[in-house]
Design a protein around this motif. Sequence first.
Motif, PDB file in Angstrom:
ATOM      1  N   GLU A  38       3.144  16.762  20.295  1.00  0.00           N
ATOM      2  CA  GLU A  38       2.733  15.359  20.181  1.00  0.00           C
ATOM      3  C   GLU A  38       3.024  14.568  21.450  1.00  0.00           C
ATOM      4  O   GLU A  38       2.582  13.423  21.580  1.00  0.00           O
ATOM      5  CB  GLU A  38       3.437  14.704  18.998  1.00  0.00           C
ATOM      6  CG  GLU A  38       3.087  15.295  17.645  1.00  0.00           C
ATOM      7  CD  GLU A  38       3.945  16.492  17.272  1.00  0.00           C
ATOM      8  OE1 GLU A  38       3.857  16.944  16.126  1.00  0.00           O
ATOM      9  OE2 GLU A  38       4.709  16.995  18.139  1.00  0.00           O
TER      10      GLU A  38
ATOM     11  N   LYS B 153       7.017   5.797  19.459  1.00  0.00           N
ATOM     12  CA  LYS B 153       5.832   6.160  18.678  1.00  0.00           C
ATOM     13  C   LYS B 153       4.658   5.232  18.985  1.00  0.00           C
ATOM     14  O   LYS B 153       3.508   5.685  19.045  1.00  0.00           O
ATOM     15  CB  LYS B 153       6.164   6.144  17.187  1.00  0.00           C
ATOM     16  CG  LYS B 153       7.014   7.310  16.719  1.00  0.00           C
ATOM     17  CD  LYS B 153       7.474   7.119  15.279  1.00  0.00           C
ATOM     18  CE  LYS B 153       6.307   7.012  14.316  1.00  0.00           C
ATOM     19  NZ  LYS B 153       6.758   6.716  12.934  1.00  0.00           N
TER      20      LYS B 153
ATOM     21  N   ASP C 120       1.286   6.427  20.585  1.00  0.00           N
ATOM     22  CA  ASP C 120       0.253   6.323  19.556  1.00  0.00           C
ATOM     23  C   ASP C 120       0.418   7.420  18.506  1.00  0.00           C
ATOM     24  O   ASP C 120      -0.537   8.104  18.126  1.00  0.00           O
ATOM     25  CB  ASP C 120      -1.144   6.383  20.175  1.00  0.00           C
ATOM     26  CG  ASP C 120      -2.224   5.817  19.243  1.00  0.00           C
ATOM     27  OD1 ASP C 120      -1.865   5.073  18.310  1.00  0.00           O
ATOM     28  OD2 ASP C 120      -3.401   6.145  19.444  1.00  0.00           O
ATOM     29  N   LEU C 121       1.656   7.568  18.015  1.00  0.00           N
ATOM     30  CA  LEU C 121       1.997   8.598  17.035  1.00  0.00           C
ATOM     31  C   LEU C 121       2.205   7.989  15.653  1.00  0.00           C
ATOM     32  O   LEU C 121       3.296   8.033  15.088  1.00  0.00           O
ATOM     33  CB  LEU C 121       3.263   9.355  17.468  1.00  0.00           C
ATOM     34  CG  LEU C 121       3.153  10.173  18.746  1.00  0.00           C
ATOM     35  CD1 LEU C 121       4.475  10.868  19.047  1.00  0.00           C
ATOM     36  CD2 LEU C 121       2.030  11.203  18.639  1.00  0.00           C
ATOM     37  N   ASN C 122       1.176   7.379  15.124  1.00  0.00           N
ATOM     38  CA  ASN C 122       1.208   6.858  13.761  1.00  0.00           C
ATOM     39  C   ASN C 122       2.400   5.942  13.497  1.00  0.00           C
ATOM     40  O   ASN C 122       3.183   6.170  12.569  1.00  0.00           O
ATOM     41  CB  ASN C 122       1.216   8.018  12.752  1.00  0.00           C
ATOM     42  CG  ASN C 122       0.953   7.560  11.331  1.00  0.00           C
ATOM     43  OD1 ASN C 122       0.222   6.607  11.107  1.00  0.00           O
ATOM     44  ND2 ASN C 122       1.568   8.232  10.369  1.00  0.00           N
TER      45      ASN C 122
ATOM     46  N   HIS D 198       2.331   0.520  10.158  1.00  0.00           N
ATOM     47  CA  HIS D 198       1.165  -0.365  10.197  1.00  0.00           C
ATOM     48  C   HIS D 198       1.134  -1.160   8.894  1.00  0.00           C
ATOM     49  O   HIS D 198       0.886  -0.595   7.822  1.00  0.00           O
ATOM     50  CB  HIS D 198      -0.121   0.449  10.355  1.00  0.00           C
ATOM     51  CG  HIS D 198      -1.341  -0.388  10.578  1.00  0.00           C
ATOM     52  ND1 HIS D 198      -1.751  -0.773  11.840  1.00  0.00           N
ATOM     53  CD2 HIS D 198      -2.222  -0.943   9.708  1.00  0.00           C
ATOM     54  CE1 HIS D 198      -2.849  -1.507  11.740  1.00  0.00           C
ATOM     55  NE2 HIS D 198      -3.155  -1.633  10.454  1.00  0.00           N
TER      56      HIS D 198
END
Length: 236
Positions: free
Chosen positions: A18, A209, A213-215, A218
Amino acid sequence: MLEVHDFLRYSRPMNLNEVGVEGQLKIKKAKVLVVGAGGLGSPILTYLAASGVGHLGIVDFDRVEIHNLHRQILFQESDMGQYKAILAANRITQLNPHIKVETYQEKLTAINIQSIFESYDYIVDGTDNFATRYLVNDACVQFNKTLIYGTILGFQGQLAVFNHRQSKDLRAIFPEPPDPSDVPNCSLNGVLGTFPGIIGTMMAQETLKVILDLNPLHNQLVIIDTFNWKIQTLVF
């Protein structure tokens, strides 16, 4: 671009599928402003610096006092009376001399916040009062900055990411700050020294993260109860 020392220093994170070389380059290029260099700010700054965030800013106008030392791990007893921002910058530069660190020894206000925020991509809120939290939140909305948010009170902490990729902000959960008379005075709140380390480290993790851009979170608020070791995630 990454240099030889980057490959040597960050070989372990780059071994993650990742992250890899591209992800570590994102970390190196990131510009992150940490508001507050105290209990939360100490672990946030330490881990972001160690992880290779290339440009870190520190906002804090306080000086070190003896009651800070049980939880604000960037400081020691000989530092009492000195500015936290300068001390924090010196300590994390010793940890990683390959990063750029800027300090702002001033209180955030509606007048200076834009000039301080404008150079950074991500804002991390390590403050301890509602007035500053809402000032920071509203400025991130106004200037379109991602905000990584965390708080602690007693044995309970909260973690969220606001205003990131069209996500909501703090006021979507709590439209207005509480009445100051209903909130315990910060100087009277009790806290175990380890707890800011737990939440601050989680905030640093979420910051990485976001950069990668690792989830990241949100429209979610994570509530951590360290007394009973219960974690809840509320969707808002």
